[in-house]
Write an enzyme that holds these catalytic residues in place. Structure first.
Site, mmCIF file in Angstrom:
data_model
loop_
_atom_site.group_PDB
_atom_site.id
_atom_site.type_symbol
_atom_site.label_atom_id
_atom_site.label_comp_id
_atom_site.label_asym_id
_atom_site.label_seq_id
_atom_site.Cartn_x
_atom_site.Cartn_y
_atom_site.Cartn_z
ATOM 1 N N CYS A 251 56.898 5.454 -53.353
ATOM 2 C CA CYS A 251 57.287 6.705 -52.607
ATOM 3 C C CYS A 251 56.633 6.984 -51.814
ATOM 4 O O CYS A 251 57.141 6.513 -50.524
ATOM 5 C CB CYS A 251 56.924 7.783 -53.985
ATOM 6 S SG CYS A 251 57.692 9.496 -53.911
ATOM 7 N N HIS A 335 59.837 5.209 -58.447
ATOM 8 C CA HIS A 335 58.503 5.011 -59.282
ATOM 9 C C HIS A 335 58.340 3.830 -60.240
ATOM 10 O O HIS A 335 58.927 4.104 -61.590
ATOM 11 C CB HIS A 335 58.090 6.314 -59.879
ATOM 12 C CG HIS A 335 57.891 7.552 -58.895
ATOM 13 N ND1 HIS A 335 56.306 7.539 -58.670
ATOM 14 C CD2 HIS A 335 58.362 8.235 -58.191
ATOM 15 C CE1 HIS A 335 56.193 8.474 -57.521
ATOM 16 N NE2 HIS A 335 57.502 8.898 -57.415
ATOM 17 N N GLU A 337 56.203 2.879 -61.878
ATOM 18 C CA GLU A 337 55.152 2.975 -62.998
ATOM 19 C C GLU A 337 55.828 4.189 -63.752
ATOM 20 O O GLU A 337 55.271 4.406 -64.698
ATOM 21 C CB GLU A 337 53.918 3.667 -62.349
ATOM 22 C CG GLU A 337 53.834 5.194 -61.884
ATOM 23 C CD GLU A 337 54.659 5.322 -60.635
ATOM 24 O OE1 GLU A 337 55.409 4.480 -60.072
ATOM 25 O OE2 GLU A 337 54.703 6.615 -60.329
#
Lengths: 356, 1078
Positions: A251, A335, A337
């Site tokens: 990001c 993202h 994650e």
């Protein structure tokens, strides 16, 4: 009927939306952005990338499953993405005053009150979203009945990265390899994802010169606001590039790595904030549904010769990641994650770890 | 950068799902139509096998070749041999198509003819269908399934259950929608259920029950490049233990956290990859409400009811995309068909909530169990869209169309023991929750008894709380605007508000108070807004025409032109017994004609299982209620040229007068004429005036009057109570005892609740007239005859068109009388008249000034689209009569009914004056026998190979069946007969084995035992009279036949016709010919 105070959202173009307060009763201001995710409000609210922003959820129902307990596990939040709420306020169509989930230990309203964050419901969030889509993200303020007026506040004029970054070096996990994780507003799940892969994570402040410490790989976190504010991080990354050690970013990390490579970034009209952004790996038939939260993007056309786009957004063609053609540097605008959102791109961490 | 798709595929065969039945309904018309559309777009020629003639997919322009034949390996092979397709699509016709496809693959037919299975490979299908393979497959990737043991005998089942521990669930492998499955708390229940399940399937699964866990589903899509998306997740309101088809379902899930949601999503993708689906599948989970523990319940490797629902819930056309993926496309090649700009590789973001509610019709059946559980009994469903849970549940409860106004404000239902009713749910469960909340039950207590997640219960409690707040006021003027707005945001209808405010005053003039609320709230500016379903929650601009209305919003998504160029077509609502896919066909065809004639076509409907709610079918789709209130809301915004309400069955038709009173332009026949036909007294007076005969009838309010009337007309009589206590609404009574019993037990006779008693004419033919008139003149018509005598509901009867056994004189009289009626009512549009004929006397039974159930059937057999003509008439376009030759056919169409008794435990599978079939087929043949054989085999009858059990009712019926018995004997069938029938056959020189009734328990052999032993493969059991009894011998035999999956016929005329057909026409002589070659 719920006994609630009126709360009004006023946008910088003068548009007003009348709603009702369910959170902390105070007025506030920030940049108004919308997110189309249907789950994950505890994660979003604690995501440092929302610093200074008023979060509008397009999914109309909010608060259904309450809020999980605030506690730590292995030195990071167990359920949150940081230790407190970063968004300035949250706006939904309908708030669920009763919640139900085995993990919940309080309601969203209680949590907002504890953290002094306003929440409003009863607003046509679809109409508001369409307005933001057409006019672009804009500043807004929330005035709660009986509370003082406030000035508009533009978070993008501030160095938000500096604001949310840690001021000390922290270590997490253990392993033979050491990863320096630059905290531009790191989501705790990035720490969890790295630690789970058996490396030692050294979390450093955004402006910390990690080139002075030993490490095997460099990881640049996500973070809020305008990447132009984090020039110091960019300089440090540039320095790190001379060593040839693996670098990965997420990001804001993608934007800072791009800037370090020499590319430019720009502000999107209304950003990508959702769980359903389709991304294609350039040159392949591999597509991924990704979680995203960003207002700025990398201009792929400004990438230098030795760099190339790695992922591209299948809806609007914007950059979703870059890589160096020969060296172990790459990053993702989305993202991997997740938290909140789909976990389909967690392999990015594996790819990074393999390079160490 | 389009992918190279398989260019060798030039012709594709698609298998349909056949007649609508419980567990397999209209959703497959939708998915099949979408697949055909996808093929057409690619220039691939299509062949469709589906005997369901009332579907949209079997209409002109959808498939290139249509075969109205049974979807069985035998017939499909014949079609393959004739058509030589390159590929076959198995995933779009439900379990019927899937099972048939697997058999064709196993027997080597597909290989023999070089037919490639497109999409998911057959091995993957088998891996998901065979429970043992399935568990093994998921074990390979450490995915937890419900611990189950496959057994093939009752003793093995007992052993397994004792090992697993009760309660257990029993399932039949390879079965539709939970057929033959259920929960067993003890050994006795287990034995009964296992025996039944083994009759459907060689393999039965015994599993540990996870009653009370959440049930969550994901719709997953995968392309051949291994790209996966989950289009939608759905959460059942009812916890595990209640079949998903029986559950209230919401999308997206409401009580899952982000972690829960994505955990299950990730598993779903892992599963679809491992199994190797190419196309679409759904993954059903049981999810622990107290942890993140889960079990995979099942994976359906095909389009399903859930996928149709998910498509409608999200706007993502799953079937269309799955068909394209089957051809080899990648998801990245396809566009989002709503935005037309963004990629089809994405997951829809909803900015609304949808709620699906099943519709049951258990009241139509005698003796059926009302409990809902692991086997599906519902016959249809609705989907409500809104922006709060309260709004969607209340909308949905009105949509199911069973006289409910929402969650509250209903006529109180009688519940003896609320605790028990909560713990052992029936079709009334949601209203039991309402009663419990009214009586002060806490959410915790209800949760404890039902295991429904507290979140849903809190939300229901909000509705009750608001209704109490409303009740504190006695006039609208005192009612705070905020409260009124809140009520509307929570989905309260004007009627519910009016009932809360005006209380007992409402009884006298509900409509007046209803309108008062409407006017008052409009005055306050409390009106709904229209929102789009755009798949991306407004993130991208979308030109979508897929709309719904909500009070939770302040801005319309649509800018109205008010150019009066719209024509609004009202759809048919939830599928139910008596109204299903045929009205969807009518609605879709009306939309197509409206569009063709240059108007903007607008649809209102809320049934997710339909093609009419496919947003591609019209210029604007309002997925919303068909209540007066909501239709008026839409008309206020849409300001159309006019409204068509004669193509969606009775629901829109019933709105005629009220809409007319509000000045709505009803296209075609006037509301006044509709009322003149619907109102029994007015219609009867008109017939008298015209000198048209009708069965004598009277509306009566006391026993004395009823008896006096019967003295006049004699038994039997048809009795229709206006207020029903329990059981069916209509009955034929043959003697005073039956009459007394019916009136005392089932109906209530009083001044307030009169009973209509009609003379019942025995052994009369029933004839249907379907027609379209313009300004009172008939333009097209179709006369068809029932094979059964009058007394079998026209929706259950086997219908023959054109008629083969009617006198020319009868036909002439029917035409004449129909013309008189058309003229008297000045009909402009579709209509249907039912006649009784005995000798050449004809009597009118009823007349509906709307399209009837048989419109698609006669339109397709005649190849003249009645709805197209009717729509033109309603648009005021002059219509020419077709040439007389057009009515001269050299082939026969037979419409046969599909029953779902096997799903309705305990129900008596006997036919009567109330309808009980769930679907129908229509087949074409060179003569009655050929068409009948195709049709009967399409509804699941098999030509017997061994023995036939006859018990053929009264003396008259026995005599009627004598020829058929001779034919059976001559064909070498072994005939078994119950005492009376045995005697009769003997007297007539037909040898038969005598078997005994269940009541003759000490005699051998027992009829029931012969059924269990599979000695008999056809049962003809004709009840002596038309009164169903629940405990009689006949009931037991009939029920056993159903439970053991042995074909059953209960009508002497139909049985004779079927026996004659299979005794005279060898299977191999059945012609395999597509529709267009007749």
């Amino acid at each position: 009927m719920q006994n609630t105070k009126r709360a009004t959202l006023i946008l910088e173009d003068g548009t007003r939306f009348e709603g009702k307060s369910f959170g902390y009763e105070a007025s506030t201001a920030g940049e108004v952005v919308f997110n189309t995710a249907m789950t994950g409000y505890p994660e979003s609210l604690t995501d440092p990338s929302y610093e200074g922003q008023i979060l509008v959820t397009t999914y109309p129902l909010l608060g259904n499953y309450g809020v999980p307990p605030k506690r730590e596990k292995d030195d990071v939040s167990e359920y949150y993405e940081s230790d407190h709420i970063h968004a300035r306020a949250i706006i939904a169509q309908d708030y669920s005053f009763d919640h139900s989930h085995w993990q919940a230990d309080r309601s969203l309203a209680q949590w907002l009150q504890e953290e002094k964050i306003p929440g409003i419901y009863g607003i046509d969030t679809r109409a508001l979203t369409k307005h933001l889509r057409e006019k672009g993200s804009m500043l807004g303020k929330i005035i709660v009945e009986g509370c003082d007026d406030v000035e508009f506040y533009d978070p993008n004029k501030e160095n938000l990265v500096a604001k949310v970054s840690t001021d000390k070096v922290h270590e997490f996990g253990s392993g033979d390899k050491t990863v320096v994780l630059v905290d531009c507003g790191v989501k705790h799940n990035i720490i969890r994802c790295l630690v789970r892969r058996g490396v030692k994570v050294v979390l450093v402040p955004w402006d910390y010169d990690f080139n002075t410490i030993p490490y095997d790989g460099l990881f640049i976190s996500n973070g809020p606001g305008n990447p132009d504010m984090a020039e110091k991080t960019v300089e440090n990354i540039r320095k790190a590039m001379t060593t040839g050690k693996p670098i990965c970013g997420i990001c804001m990390g993608n934007q800072l790595l791009s800037k370090a490579a020499g590319a430019k970034t720009y502000k999107l009209k209304y950003g990508h904030r959702s769980h359903n952004q389709p991304v294609r790996k350039v040159g392949t038939d591999n597509c991924f549904v990704t979680s995203q939260n960003h207002g700025y993007a990398v201009d792929s056309t400004t990438l230098p010769q030795e760099w190339e786009p790695m992922f591209v957004n299948m809806n609007d063609g914007t950059n979703e990641g870059i890589r160096h053609k020969t060296k172990p540097y790459f990053s993702a605008q989305f993202h991997p994650e997740a938290s909140s959102g789909p976990k389909d791109t967690e392999f990015i961490f594996d790819d990074f770890i393999k390079l160490l | 950068m389009a992918t190279n798709v398989n260019s060798e595929i030039k012709k594709v065969l698609l298998l349909g799902s056949g007649a609508l039945k419980i567990g397999e309904a209209g959703e497959f018309d939708y998915s099949g139509s979408q697949a055909l559309k996808a093929m057409k777009e690619e220039g691939i020629s299509t062949v469709l096998i589906n005997p369901n003639i009332a579907t949209v997919q079997t209409s002109d322009g959808f498939a290139d070749k249509i075969y109205f034949l049974p979807v069985t390996p035998y017939f499909v092979e014949k079609v393959i041999a004739r058509e030589k397709p390159d590929g076959i699509l198995l995933a779009f016709g439900g379990q019927t198509a899937l099972n048939c496809g697997v058999e064709l693959y196993r027997s080597g037919v597909l290989e023999k003819y070089g037919v490639k299975v497109l999409g998911t490979p057959v091995q993957a299908i088998m891996d998901t269908e065979d429970r043992e393979l399935f568990v093994k497959k998921l074990d390979e990737i450490d995915i937890k399934t419900i611990k189950s043991e496959a057994v093939s005998s009752v003793p093995d089942a007992l052993e397994a259950a004792n090992r697993l521990g009760f309660p257990v669930i029993v399932r039949a492998a390879y079965a539709l929608g939970g057929l033959g499955s259920g929960f067993c708390d003890n050994e006795q229940e287990l034995i009964a259920l296992t025996e039944k399940a083994l009759s459907f399937s060689p393999q039965v699964l015994v599993e540990k029950s996870l009653k009370g866990w959440k049930e969550v589903e994901y719709e997953v899509v995968r392309d051949r490049f291994d790209n996966c998306i989950t289009v939608c997740n759905m959460e059942n309101f009812d916890p595990l233990g209640i079949h998903t088809g029986e559950s209230i379902v919401v999308a997206p899930s409401q009580t899952l956290t982000n972690e829960d949601y994505h955990y299950l999503r990730k598993l779903a993708i892992k599963i679809i990859r491992h199994i190797g689906i190419v196309g679409e599948c759904n993954v059903q989970y049981a999810f622990d409400p107290q942890s993140m523990d889960y079990r995979v319940i099942e994976v359906n490797a095909r389009l399903s009811r859930s996928s149709a629902l998910a498509s409608k819930a999200t706007g993502y056309p799953l079937a269309f995309v799955a068909a394209k993926l089957g051809l080899g496309y990648g998801l990245f090649d396809l566009k989002n068909s709503v935005t037309k700009e963004t990629s089809a590789f994405f997951e829809p973001a909803l900015d609304y909530i949808v709620c699906k509610i099943p519709r049951w019709d258990l009241g139509k059946f005698h003796g059926v169990r009302r409990e809902i559980g692991s086997s599906m009994k519902s016959v249809g469903e609705v989907m409500a869209i809104g922006r709060t849970f309260e709004e969607v549940i209340q909308k949905g409860l009105r949509m199911i169309g069973q006289g409910m106004h929402g969650f509250t404000g209903n006529k109180e239902i009688a519940v003896e023991d609320i605790d028990k009713a909560l713990a052992e749910p029936t079709d009334k469960r949601i209203f039991v929750i309402a009663s419990a909340l009214e009586k002060g039950y806490s959410v915790d207590k209800i949760h404890e008894l039902t295991k429904i997640d507290r979140w849903f219960l809190y939300r229901l409690q909000n509705i009750v709380t608001t209704s109490h707040l409303l009740q504190d006021f006695n006039s609208l003027e005192d009612l705070p605007a905020d409260l009124l707005r809140l009520a509307k945001e929570q989905g309260f209808s004007d009627f519910q508000v009016a009932r809360s405010i005006f209380k007992s005053e409402m009884k006298n003039n509900a409509e007046k108070y209803n309108l008062k609320v409407r006017e008052y709230r409009k005055g306050l500016g409390i009106v709904p807004v229209v929102k789009q379903i755009d798949t991306l929650a407004a993130e991208y601009p979308a030109q979508t025409n897929y709309l719904y209305l909500t009070y939770n919003g302040s801005e319309n998504d649509i800018t109205y032109l008010h150019d009066h160029r719209s024509i609004v077509v009202l759809g048919s609502g939830a599928y139910r017994i008596g109204s299903s896919v045929e009205f969807d066909w009518c609605s879709v065809n009306a939309l197509l004609t409206v569009k063709k004639e240059g108007w903007r076509s607008v649809m209102i409907n809320y049934n997710p299982e339909t093609v009419s709610t496919d947003y591609d079918m019209c210029d604007r789709l309002y997925f919303d209620e068909l209540t007066f209130e909501r239709v008026m809301d839409i008309l206020d915004m849409e300001t159309p040229h006019g409204v068509i309400l004669s193509v969606g069955g009775q629901i829109p038709n019933n709105l005629a007068t009220r809409l007319d009173e509000r000045g709505v332009n009803i296209l075609g026949t006037t509301a006044k004429s509709i009322d003149n036909a619907e109102d029994r007294n007015k219609f009867s007076a008109m017939l008298d005036r015209l000198g048209i005969d009708q069965p004598r009838w009277r509306e009566l309010t006391s026993f004395e009057d009823i008896n006096k009337f019967i003295d006049e007309v004699g038994f039997p009589v048809l009795v229709r109570p206006s207020y029903v206590l329990s059981g069916a609404a209509m009955n034929v009574c043959s003697n005073p005892d039956e009459l007394e019993r019916f009136l005392r037990l089932a109906a209530n006779v009083s001044k307030q609740h009169p009973v209509v008693v009609s003379e019942f004419i025995q052994n009369a033919k029933e004839i249907e007239m379907d027609a379209v008139a313009q300004n009172g003149e008939i333009k097209v018509y179709a006369i068809s005859e029932h094979i059964e005598y009058a007394g079998v509901h026209s929706g259950d009867a086997t219908i023959q068109f054109p008629p083969q056994k009617l006198y020319v004189e009868t036909m002439r009289r029917i035409k004449k009388v129909s013309s008189q009626i058309a003229k008297a009512l000045n009909i402009s549009g579709p209509f249907n008249i039912q006649f009784l004929a005995k000798n050449n006397d004809i009597k009118v039974i009823e007349c509906n000034l709307r399209a009837s159930r048989s419109f698609p059937f006669v339109s397709k057999v005649l190849k003249i689209n009645f709805i197209d003509i009717a729509t033109k008439v309603m648009l005021g376009i002059p219509v020419e009569k077709p040439h007389k030759n057009a009515f001269d056919l050299d082939y026969v169409g037979i419409k046969a009914s599909q029953f779902s008794f096997s799903r309705l435990q305990g129900a008596d599978p006997v036919l009567g004056v109330d309808m009980s079939s769930t679907g129908e087929v229509g087949c074409i043949g060179v003569d009655t026998s050929e068409a009948l054989l195709k049709a009967m085999m399409s509804v699941g009858l098999r030509i017997p190979k061994k023995g036939i059990l006859l018990s053929t009712g009264s003396a008259k019926q026995k005599a009627d069946m004598l020829d058929a018995a001779h034919q059976l004997h001559n064909k070498g069938y072994r005939i078994y007969a119950t005492t009376g029938t045995h005697q009769f056959l003997n007297d007539n020189g037909i040898p038969a084995v005598k078997v005994y009734w269940p009541s003759q328990a000490d005699m051998q052999p027992q009829a029931l035992q012969m059924l269990h032993d599979k000695e008999i493969d056809l049962v003809v059991n004709v009840p002596k009279n038309l009164t169903p009894t629940e405990l009689g011998n006949g009931h037991k035999i009939r029920r056993a036949a159903i439970d053991l999956n042995i074909p059953l016929l209960t009508n002497a005329r139909l049985a004779s016709a079927f026996i004659n057909a299979f005794c005279t026409l060898p299977l191999d002589d059945i012609e395999i010919k597509p529709w267009d070659e007749y």
